[in-house]
Design a protein around this motif. Sequence first.
Motif, PDB file in Angstrom:
ATOM      1  N   PRO A   1     -11.250 -10.745  12.724  1.00  0.00           N
ATOM      2  CA  PRO A   1     -11.204 -12.083  13.328  1.00  0.00           C
ATOM      3  C   PRO A   1     -10.398 -13.078  12.498  1.00  0.00           C
ATOM      4  N   ASN A   2     -10.227 -12.813  11.217  1.00  0.00           N
ATOM      5  CA  ASN A   2      -9.431 -13.682  10.349  1.00  0.00           C
ATOM      6  C   ASN A   2      -8.054 -13.067  10.157  1.00  0.00           C
ATOM      7  N   GLU A   3      -7.325 -13.556   9.212  1.00  0.00           N
ATOM      8  CA  GLU A   3      -6.002 -13.010   8.929  1.00  0.00           C
ATOM      9  C   GLU A   3      -6.109 -11.570   8.449  1.00  0.00           C
ATOM     10  N   VAL A   4      -5.093 -10.792   8.780  1.00  0.00           N
ATOM     11  CA  VAL A   4      -5.019  -9.421   8.297  1.00  0.00           C
ATOM     12  C   VAL A   4      -3.941  -9.389   7.218  1.00  0.00           C
ATOM     13  N   ARG A   5      -4.383  -9.472   5.985  1.00  0.00           N
ATOM     14  CA  ARG A   5      -3.439  -9.455   4.877  1.00  0.00           C
ATOM     15  C   ARG A   5      -3.320  -8.076   4.261  1.00  0.00           C
ATOM     16  N   THR A   6      -4.384  -7.310   4.381  1.00  0.00           N
ATOM     17  CA  THR A   6      -4.390  -5.945   3.862  1.00  0.00           C
ATOM     18  C   THR A   6      -5.042  -5.050   4.905  1.00  0.00           C
ATOM     19  N   VAL A   7      -5.100  -3.772   4.604  1.00  0.00           N
ATOM     20  CA  VAL A   7      -5.742  -2.809   5.504  1.00  0.00           C
ATOM     21  C   VAL A   7      -7.219  -3.138   5.666  1.00  0.00           C
ATOM     22  N   ARG A   8      -7.808  -3.791   4.677  1.00  0.00           N
ATOM     23  CA  ARG A   8      -9.225  -4.178   4.751  1.00  0.00           C
ATOM     24  C   ARG A   8      -9.470  -5.209   5.850  1.00  0.00           C
TER      25      ARG A   8
ATOM     26  N   ARG B   1      -0.977  -6.267  19.357  1.00  0.00           N
ATOM     27  CA  ARG B   1      -1.782  -7.449  19.701  1.00  0.00           C
ATOM     28  C   ARG B   1      -0.917  -8.716  19.745  1.00  0.00           C
ATOM     29  N   ASP B   2       0.384  -8.554  19.626  1.00  0.00           N
ATOM     30  CA  ASP B   2       1.334  -9.669  19.679  1.00  0.00           C
ATOM     31  C   ASP B   2       1.135 -10.678  18.552  1.00  0.00           C
ATOM     32  N   LEU B   3       0.647 -10.231  17.424  1.00  0.00           N
ATOM     33  CA  LEU B   3       0.485 -11.137  16.295  1.00  0.00           C
ATOM     34  C   LEU B   3       1.830 -11.466  15.652  1.00  0.00           C
ATOM     35  N   PHE B   4       2.825 -10.609  15.827  1.00  0.00           N
ATOM     36  CA  PHE B   4       4.133 -10.859  15.253  1.00  0.00           C
ATOM     37  C   PHE B   4       5.144 -11.300  16.319  1.00  0.00           C
ATOM     38  N   SER B   5       4.693 -11.595  17.515  1.00  0.00           N
ATOM     39  CA  SER B   5       5.638 -11.895  18.590  1.00  0.00           C
ATOM     40  C   SER B   5       6.411 -13.186  18.354  1.00  0.00           C
ATOM     41  N   GLY B   6       5.885 -14.114  17.569  1.00  0.00           N
ATOM     42  CA  GLY B   6       6.574 -15.371  17.307  1.00  0.00           C
ATOM     43  C   GLY B   6       7.627 -15.290  16.226  1.00  0.00           C
ATOM     44  N   LEU B   7       7.770 -14.137  15.578  1.00  0.00           N
ATOM     45  CA  LEU B   7       8.756 -14.006  14.489  1.00  0.00           C
ATOM     46  C   LEU B   7      10.123 -13.671  15.001  1.00  0.00           C
TER      47      LEU B   7
ATOM     48  N   ARG C   1      -7.268   5.051   4.557  1.00  0.00           N
ATOM     49  CA  ARG C   1      -6.357   5.703   3.618  1.00  0.00           C
ATOM     50  C   ARG C   1      -5.009   5.971   4.275  1.00  0.00           C
ATOM     51  N   CYS C   2      -5.038   6.374   5.540  1.00  0.00           N
ATOM     52  CA  CYS C   2      -3.802   6.611   6.290  1.00  0.00           C
ATOM     53  C   CYS C   2      -2.997   5.318   6.423  1.00  0.00           C
ATOM     54  N   LEU C   3      -3.673   4.231   6.765  1.00  0.00           N
ATOM     55  CA  LEU C   3      -2.988   2.952   6.936  1.00  0.00           C
ATOM     56  C   LEU C   3      -2.434   2.434   5.616  1.00  0.00           C
ATOM     57  N   GLU C   4      -3.148   2.689   4.520  1.00  0.00           N
ATOM     58  CA  GLU C   4      -2.651   2.266   3.210  1.00  0.00           C
ATOM     59  C   GLU C   4      -1.387   3.033   2.824  1.00  0.00           C
ATOM     60  N   ARG C   5      -1.331   4.310   3.187  1.00  0.00           N
ATOM     61  CA  ARG C   5      -0.150   5.124   2.877  1.00  0.00           C
ATOM     62  C   ARG C   5       1.028   4.809   3.797  1.00  0.00           C
ATOM     63  N   ASN C   6       0.720   4.357   5.004  1.00  0.00           N
ATOM     64  CA  ASN C   6       1.754   4.102   6.018  1.00  0.00           C
ATOM     65  C   ASN C   6       1.614   2.681   6.555  1.00  0.00           C
ATOM     66  N   PRO C   7       2.085   1.682   5.825  1.00  0.00           N
ATOM     67  CA  PRO C   7       1.927   0.293   6.279  1.00  0.00           C
ATOM     68  C   PRO C   7       2.615   0.012   7.615  1.00  0.00           C
TER      69      PRO C   7
ATOM     70  N   SER D   1       0.138  -0.059  10.319  1.00  0.00           N
ATOM     71  CA  SER D   1      -0.608  -1.327  10.346  1.00  0.00           C
ATOM     72  C   SER D   1       0.198  -2.395  11.072  1.00  0.00           C
ATOM     73  N   PHE D   2       1.490  -2.479  10.760  1.00  0.00           N
ATOM     74  CA  PHE D   2       2.346  -3.465  11.417  1.00  0.00           C
ATOM     75  C   PHE D   2       2.436  -3.194  12.919  1.00  0.00           C
ATOM     76  N   ALA D   3       2.519  -1.930  13.287  1.00  0.00           N
ATOM     77  CA  ALA D   3       2.579  -1.571  14.711  1.00  0.00           C
ATOM     78  C   ALA D   3       1.265  -1.920  15.418  1.00  0.00           C
ATOM     79  N   LEU D   4       0.131  -1.716  14.740  1.00  0.00           N
ATOM     80  CA  LEU D   4      -1.164  -2.098  15.321  1.00  0.00           C
ATOM     81  C   LEU D   4      -1.224  -3.603  15.559  1.00  0.00           C
ATOM     82  N   LEU D   5      -0.744  -4.369  14.586  1.00  0.00           N
ATOM     83  CA  LEU D   5      -0.724  -5.814  14.738  1.00  0.00           C
ATOM     84  C   LEU D   5       0.255  -6.237  15.830  1.00  0.00           C
TER      85      LEU D   5
END
Length: 132
Positions: free
Chosen positions: A77-84, A126-132, A110-116, A119-123
């Motif tokens: 629900p907050n920012e996603v700065r890391t895999v956590r 959800r259109d979290l990067f659509s404004g970039l 562990r998979c997401l940490e090895r393959n960031p 993580s970016f594709a998951l975000l």
Amino acid sequence: MMTIPLRQECPPGACDCRREILLEDLAGDRRVLMLNKQEEKRLLDRIEAISSLADLRHMEKKLFQLLGITLRIDPGPNEVRTVRGFIIKVDEQVGLCRQIRSSIPAAVRRCLERNPEISFALLNERDLFSGL
């Protein structure tokens, strides 16, 4: 006729899987009991080897089709700065061991940490990067 070894019973008080209820229910979905220790290890290794979002989504579908396990991966629900920052959860179900419900999300992390890029594709889904 080939029989598939079922998962061994957990020590009393160590788990909340209610395996005995599932075994008594003749109409119950027992597919999850096919995930014995050896198969669990293979599954976790397979999850950690995932290299793309498409592969991750395919694994989610196969988990549900073959074992009836529902895996959910959502941004927190907050920012996603890391895999956590991702909420990775396996839904509770009768016969699914607490250990498996925690080991699958750990393998996904562990998979997401090895393959960031996953993580970016998951975000991005959800259109979290659509404004970039």
